[in-house]
Design a protein around this motif. Structure first.
Motif: not given
Length: 223
Positions: A17-18, A51-54, A213-214, A220-222
């Motif tokens: 991730d990533p 999830a945190k900024s994932l 993504c970040y 959409t992170a979670t």
């Protein structure tokens, strides 16, 4: 125990991730050094509340696929990620053994994981389902506790051919290039709109930028 039929395959887990060159370079070195038929990158499940900024589940799958698209010996296995719940390594290995009953399985881990191996859930059972390949940097000689030392005394081999001749039960040390790259570093750089070039394949860089993504406000992170 079933008889061996075919060359060994490998599995390397991680959040990816990533995914980046710190994952990819050791993976291809191990695949080639041990002459594995395939090495499967196996993204781990991440609980949504953690999830945190994932990146999302699908984004992590997409990034692994993009990273290995020109390397047929590296493949992806998504079953652990798509299980939608955390799982212990032993549970995953039991499933893999059911799916590959006559194929030697090499489970790849880093030296840090081996040092703490006796803290893993049902660690005594793991070598009944796979070989363990320990990826380590050249020259590193860690101190193992008594439990791990005893395990190595019983199971370690320096002959990589044994990984193909038996289904499970061996521990093998493989020197690999260790790159000081972390996924958290890439996420932080991307969130700050700084370059992540040369840390991960160009196609992954482009994907991260396009998908955002970040980005700090990534909704959409979670998912």
């Amino acid at each position: 125990m079933n008889k061996v039929n075919g060359a060994a395959i490998g599995f390397l887990g991680g959040t990816f991730d990533p995914i980046h060159f710190g994952h990819l370079r050791p993976a291809i070195e191990i695949q080639q050094a041990l002459n594995l038929k395939s090495l499967f990158l196996m993204p781990n499940y991440i609980a949504p509340h953690k999830a945190k900024s994932l990146a999302s589940t699908q984004q992590r799958i997409d990034m692994v696929k993009l990273a290995i698209q020109d390397t047929p010996s590296l493949q992806i296995d998504t079953q652990e990620l798509l299980r939608n719940s955390p799982s212990y390594t032993i549970e995953t290995l039991k499933l893999l053994r059911q799916q590959h009953p006559t194929t030697p399985i090499c489970f790849i881990m880093g030296m840090d994981s081996l040092i703490n191996f006796d803290t893993w859930y049902q660690y005594q059972e793991i070598l009944n389902y796979c070989h363990i390949v320990v990826s380590h940097r050249p020259g590193w000689k860690p101190q193992f506790n008594e439990v791990v030392t005893t395990l190595l005394s019983a199971h370690q081999t320096t002959d990589s051919k044994q990984l193909h001749l038996t289904l499970c039960g061996k521990i093998y040390f493989q020197k690999t290039t260790q790159l000081a790259i972390s996924s958290s570093q890439i996420r932080e750089l991307a969130a700050q709109h700084n370059s992540i070039q040369f840390l991960t394949p160009a196609v992954v860089c482009e994907y991260i930028q396009t998908q955002q993504c970040y980005a700090p406000d990534n909704k959409t992170a979670t998912e």
